[in-house]
Scaffold this motif. Sequence first.
Motif, PDB file in Angstrom:
ATOM      1  N   LEU A 146       0.874  -1.173   0.000  1.00  0.00           N
ATOM      2  CA  LEU A 146       0.000   0.000   0.000  1.00  0.00           C
ATOM      3  C   LEU A 146       0.908   1.219   0.000  1.00  0.00           C
ATOM      4  O   LEU A 146       1.568   1.512   1.000  1.00  0.00           O
ATOM      5  N   PHE A 148       1.934   5.084  -0.131  1.00  0.00           N
ATOM      6  CA  PHE A 148       1.499   6.445   0.181  1.00  0.00           C
ATOM      7  C   PHE A 148       2.394   7.499  -0.461  1.00  0.00           C
ATOM      8  O   PHE A 148       2.101   8.685  -0.343  1.00  0.00           O
ATOM      9  N   ASN A 163      -2.565   2.253  -4.199  1.00  0.00           N
ATOM     10  CA  ASN A 163      -2.004   3.598  -4.071  1.00  0.00           C
ATOM     11  C   ASN A 163      -2.961   4.514  -3.332  1.00  0.00           C
ATOM     12  O   ASN A 163      -4.153   4.534  -3.641  1.00  0.00           O
ATOM     13  N   VAL A 164      -2.431   5.233  -2.371  1.00  0.00           N
ATOM     14  CA  VAL A 164      -3.208   6.277  -1.714  1.00  0.00           C
ATOM     15  C   VAL A 164      -2.568   7.592  -2.130  1.00  0.00           C
ATOM     16  O   VAL A 164      -1.521   7.979  -1.622  1.00  0.00           O
ATOM     17  N   SER A 165      -3.200   8.220  -3.126  1.00  0.00           N
ATOM     18  CA  SER A 165      -2.575   9.353  -3.799  1.00  0.00           C
ATOM     19  C   SER A 165      -3.177  10.646  -3.286  1.00  0.00           C
ATOM     20  O   SER A 165      -4.018  11.251  -3.936  1.00  0.00           O
ATOM     21  N   MET A 166      -2.736  11.071  -2.114  1.00  0.00           N
ATOM     22  CA  MET A 166      -3.287  12.280  -1.505  1.00  0.00           C
ATOM     23  C   MET A 166      -3.032  13.477  -2.381  1.00  0.00           C
ATOM     24  O   MET A 166      -3.906  14.318  -2.567  1.00  0.00           O
ATOM     25  N   GLU A 169      -5.229  13.410  -5.560  1.00  0.00           N
ATOM     26  CA  GLU A 169      -6.609  13.783  -5.239  1.00  0.00           C
ATOM     27  C   GLU A 169      -6.731  15.295  -5.063  1.00  0.00           C
ATOM     28  O   GLU A 169      -7.675  15.913  -5.550  1.00  0.00           O
TER      29      GLU A 169
ATOM     30  N   PHE B 148     -10.923  12.382   4.105  1.00  0.00           N
ATOM     31  CA  PHE B 148     -10.078  11.285   4.583  1.00  0.00           C
ATOM     32  C   PHE B 148     -10.840  10.324   5.490  1.00  0.00           C
ATOM     33  O   PHE B 148     -10.283   9.316   5.910  1.00  0.00           O
ATOM     34  N   VAL B 164      -9.910  10.021  -0.100  1.00  0.00           N
ATOM     35  CA  VAL B 164      -8.680   9.277   0.116  1.00  0.00           C
ATOM     36  C   VAL B 164      -9.042   8.142   1.063  1.00  0.00           C
ATOM     37  O   VAL B 164      -9.203   8.334   2.260  1.00  0.00           O
ATOM     38  N   SER B 165      -9.243   6.983   0.453  1.00  0.00           N
ATOM     39  CA  SER B 165      -9.823   5.856   1.193  1.00  0.00           C
ATOM     40  C   SER B 165      -8.743   4.870   1.597  1.00  0.00           C
ATOM     41  O   SER B 165      -8.571   3.834   0.978  1.00  0.00           O
ATOM     42  N   MET B 166      -8.028   5.217   2.645  1.00  0.00           N
ATOM     43  CA  MET B 166      -6.935   4.360   3.094  1.00  0.00           C
ATOM     44  C   MET B 166      -7.447   2.993   3.493  1.00  0.00           C
ATOM     45  O   MET B 166      -6.845   1.972   3.173  1.00  0.00           O
ATOM     46  N   GLU B 169      -8.515   0.946   0.405  1.00  0.00           N
ATOM     47  CA  GLU B 169      -7.340   0.437  -0.310  1.00  0.00           C
ATOM     48  C   GLU B 169      -6.750  -0.771   0.414  1.00  0.00           C
ATOM     49  O   GLU B 169      -6.384  -1.760  -0.200  1.00  0.00           O
TER      50      GLU B 169
END
Lengths: 183, 183
Positions: A146, A148, A163-166, A169, B148, B164-166, B169
């Motif tokens: 995962l 970040f 992927n958590v693409s802050m 977004e 978030f 942003v859906s941690m 994911e």
Amino acid sequence: MATVSSAALAERGGTTAAQVRKDLSYLGSFGKRGLGYSVPELTQVLRRVLGLDSTWRVALVGAGRIGTALFEYEPFRKRGFAITTVVDSDPAKVGSRMGNVVVRGDDEMEQALRESGTELVILAVPAPVAQNVADRAVAAGVKAILNFAPAQLRVPVDVTLGNVSMLLELEGLSYALARGKKG
Amino acid sequence: MATVSSAALAERGGTTAAQVRKDLSYLGSFGKRGLGYSVPELTQVLRRVLGLDSTWRVALVGAGRIGTALFEYEPFRKRGFAITTVVDSDPAKVGSRMGNVVVRGDDEMEQALRESGTELVILAVPAPVAQNVADRAVAAGVKAILNFAPAQLRVPVDVTLGNVSMLLELEGLSYALARGKKG
């Protein structure tokens, strides 16, 4: 017995009752017309399908601000994703404790991942080093990452990448705002 | 003059040179066959299209662990997303400073958003209160929300929502791992 209707599930999920019934029908026939779904049964089926009835060995690589926040992120813990290995390259952090976990050094990463049998790595390192760290994690047997870091990573086909693409977004919102101003 | 080829851009973005040329052609004809794209020109065009040449007024609502990490998140700052308003419901935090920003109380949220002319809110509050806070932010004139919280929010059509859906994911990776084990 607690039950829930497809309409109530649709309301929560932002979709239609028909779509909920169709989607859940793929998981077996356990809804009852007029009665809805048994909540315990539905929970159990969904947990099994999502792999949430398993315990995955999760490691955090990168114990900076984002990493530390994720380590303590309540929704992860509530769903059973406990981080049992932490790795950081900062000598000042190595050997310190995060909860019950002792932070390991970057040079010990492969060893730490293998020892713990880590299957899933949460990657919270700076973008320029993310690919290299991912490659090393994969070589150490990790099967899911995962990410970040705002970086496009490449992994072998048998490894799953999330992927958590802050930043992406936020840039997407900026784009929408810019278009809104013009329109 | 610094130039970059469509092939080099494709390599970085994980796509093909033809796709890069096609995508960029929508933004105008500024590439030169055999020479590639001028880096300053391409940067300027992309920044304009993405609205990154504007300065958006950004507020952070929720100064917990995730919120605090985002406040200090280097990639946001580097791209010009400076958070100039912070709101939290914890009386112990209200009045304290995060960088140069004084934390405002939840009861002052609408006032703080209006005073600052906030266009974009980063929502880092617990899931159960996220919809209510989003509704109040929208009522105060906010046009974009980056959420978030692991919650499905609803916003009016003229408001842009990013998620942003941690947790989602991570659950997706759990699903892939569970399937891999079976396969």
